[in-house]
Write an enzyme that holds these catalytic residues in place. Structure first.
Site, short mmCIF file in Angstrom:
data_model
loop_
_atom_site.label_atom_id
_atom_site.label_comp_id
_atom_site.label_asym_id
_atom_site.label_seq_id
_atom_site.Cartn_x
_atom_site.Cartn_y
_atom_site.Cartn_z
N GLY A 250 0.78 -1.23 0.00
CA GLY A 250 0.00 0.00 0.00
C GLY A 250 0.80 1.28 0.00
O GLY A 250 0.22 2.36 0.06
N GLU A 292 4.54 -6.26 1.59
CA GLU A 292 4.06 -6.73 0.28
C GLU A 292 3.79 -5.57 -0.67
O GLU A 292 2.64 -5.33 -1.06
CB GLU A 292 2.72 -7.46 0.45
N PRO A 293 4.80 -4.80 -1.05
CA PRO A 293 4.54 -3.69 -1.97
C PRO A 293 4.24 -4.20 -3.38
O PRO A 293 4.87 -5.15 -3.85
CB PRO A 293 5.85 -2.90 -1.95
N TYR A 335 -11.90 5.01 -10.14
CA TYR A 335 -11.86 5.82 -8.91
C TYR A 335 -11.19 7.17 -9.10
O TYR A 335 -10.50 7.66 -8.21
CB TYR A 335 -11.27 5.05 -7.72
N CYS A 362 -16.44 3.05 -25.67
CA CYS A 362 -17.78 3.62 -25.76
C CYS A 362 -18.42 3.83 -24.40
O CYS A 362 -19.41 3.17 -24.04
CB CYS A 362 -18.65 2.73 -26.65
N GLU A 363 -17.83 4.70 -23.64
CA GLU A 363 -18.33 5.12 -22.33
C GLU A 363 -17.93 6.57 -22.19
O GLU A 363 -16.75 6.91 -22.38
CB GLU A 363 -17.61 4.36 -21.20
#
Ligand SMILES: Cc1ncc(COP(=O)(O)O)c(C=O)c1O
Length: 435
Positions: A250, A292-293, A335, A362-363
């Site tokens: 993280g 745990e990167p 996000y 197509c969004e």
């Protein structure tokens, strides 16, 4: 150009062209086509070494760094990570399969996941992986049954939800009490009871992961305290002694010039201090420290290259339509992730306009970068987007049946194709009616 957003080997040559790993980026775009994901080997190796040496320098006990392969995995990368002496975290049978096919040592693999299937657990057991990180009591029950009659013990760790808030996007928070991940703290007794009568399992550690894109170290030290308190509970109420504390990944990475990297030395030092003090206060020997990167190893090494295929002029802005977007990088749509970019052929030319980089899918939400200052861009220009290595290709889709990009690794003035572009033929290969 903000150097810390680009791979370590990035330079702009005298004519303003972007060079990475000694290679001319525009030439690579023309040779391999776009979208193209470029990875700089030196930057990946450097990040691996930084984490390993920083952790070892700041903690007297044993340390290990596991690369979180959900950020990106292919066979070349698995080999490079193995070569750098890191362990590997996988979260699915697919990631495990790729790692094993690449020859990654099974003992250095940990398996995560909140919904591991029986097949995936069987796959992990058959491969003899180093650790299964148990996420919930149902998984523990299944694993206990699967291992009940095996001759060798399977090492497991328990993932807990430590109930620690973090300052990051809700989609990438994982350490809060109501997260879908990890055992609630009050389920530890039940887990310990089940482990006591699981002859095929050996509990080695406790794990938590707080979330992603964290720039503050304080939540990590709080997390270590919660994990050590949990270790005390296991020792005092159940006679179980663990050897390892896994603080998860993280660690934050800047994507734009207004963000700054989390210094890995500071982070390692605070983790090391917290674990040293915490072990001493509770009468534990120095437990093994694992991190745990994922993003902080691979994000900066990756640069996405797109071609501008069309433009649209509006009264106050222009859209630059590129040949990629949410199919290869869902993060802005998912996000609101922000990126920057340069024109690879005129990387240091002065800014002339503020434009919108529109994806090809197509969004309406497929906007890769909003309101970015650039020199005047033309159709055919190559756009280079830095910090594109993590959670882009690993989340890629074939939406609109658009093939996924090729991946090229650059090093020392040479480029090698590590993953070819997907073809239309690949797309029908699974169809029953293909032949
Ligand atoms: C359990 C676990 N470990 C490590 C990571 C890697 O996080 P990051 O890539 O932000 O370092 C994640 C990411 O979701 C995770 O869920």
């Amino acid at each position: 150009m903000d150097a810390y957003l680009w791979p370590l080997t990035t330079v702009i040559d005298d004519s303003g062209r972007l060079m990475i790993g000694g290679c001319d980026v525009v030439k690579l775009a023309h040779r391999y086509g776009t979208p193209l994901y470029l990875f700089d080997e030196a930057t990946i190796r450097n990040a691996c070494r930084n984490w390993r040496t920083a952790l070892a320098a700041h903690y007297q006990g044993e340390t290990a760094v596991h690369y979180a392969s959900k950020a990106l995995l292919n066979m070349a990368l698995a080999r490079l990570i193995a070569d750098e002496g890191l362990g590997l975290d996988v979260v699915s049978g697919g990631e495990l399969y790729v790692a094993l096919r690449a020859g990654f040592p099974p003992q250095r693999i940990h398996m995560h996941g909140n919904a591991k299937t029986r097949t995936e657990l069987e796959q992990a057991l058959a491969a003899g992986i180093g650790q299964i990180i148990v996420d919930n009591l149902d998984e523990l029950e299944l694993l206990a049954n699967l291992t009940a009659h095996r001759s060798s013990l399977q090492a497991v760790a328990l993932r807990v939800a430590p109930d620690i808030a973090t300052d990051t996007h809700a989609h990438i928070q994982t350490g809060h009490a109501t997260s879908k991940f990890g055992l609630p703290l009050d389920a530890l007794d039940a887990a310990a009871e089940r482990l006591r009568i699981a002859p095929g399992l050996r509990l080695v550690g406790l794990h938590a992961h707080l979330g992603s894109q964290l720039f503050d170290v304080n939540p990590y030290t709080a997390e270590i305290d919660v994990l050590l308190d949990s270790a005390m509970l296991l020792r005092e109420r159940h006679g179980l002694m663990i050897q390892e504390i896994n603080a998860g990944g993280g660690m934050g990475i800047p994507y734009t010039a207004d963000q700054h990297p989390l210094d890995f030395h500071t982070c390692a030092a605070r983790l090391g201090e917290a674990l040293t003090d915490g072990c001493r206060r509770r009468g534990f020997p120095l437990l093994r420290l694992v991190i745990e990167p994922g993003r902080s190893i691979i994000a900066r090494a990756g640069v996405a290259l797109y071609t501008i295929v069309a433009t649209k002029v509006l009264p106050h802005t222009r859209f630059l339509h590129i040949d990629g977007g949410m199919g290869d990088n869902i993060r802005p749509a998912l996000y609101g992730a922000r990126y920057t970019a340069v024109l690879a052929e005129r990387a240091n030319a002065p800014v002339e306009e503020i434009v919108e980089i529109a994806g090809r899918y197509c969004e309406s939400g497929d906007m890769l970068i909003r309101a970015i200052p650039l020199p005047r861009a033309r159709v055919g220009d190559v756009l280079a987007v830095p910090v594109a290595g993590a959670y882009t290709l690993s989340m890629a889709s074939t939406y609109n049946l658009t093939p996924r990009p090729a991946v090229v690794m650059v090093n020392d003035r040479s480029a090698r194709l590590v993953q070819r572009r997907e073809t239309y033929e690949d797309m029908v290969a699974r169809d029953g009616g293909a032949s």
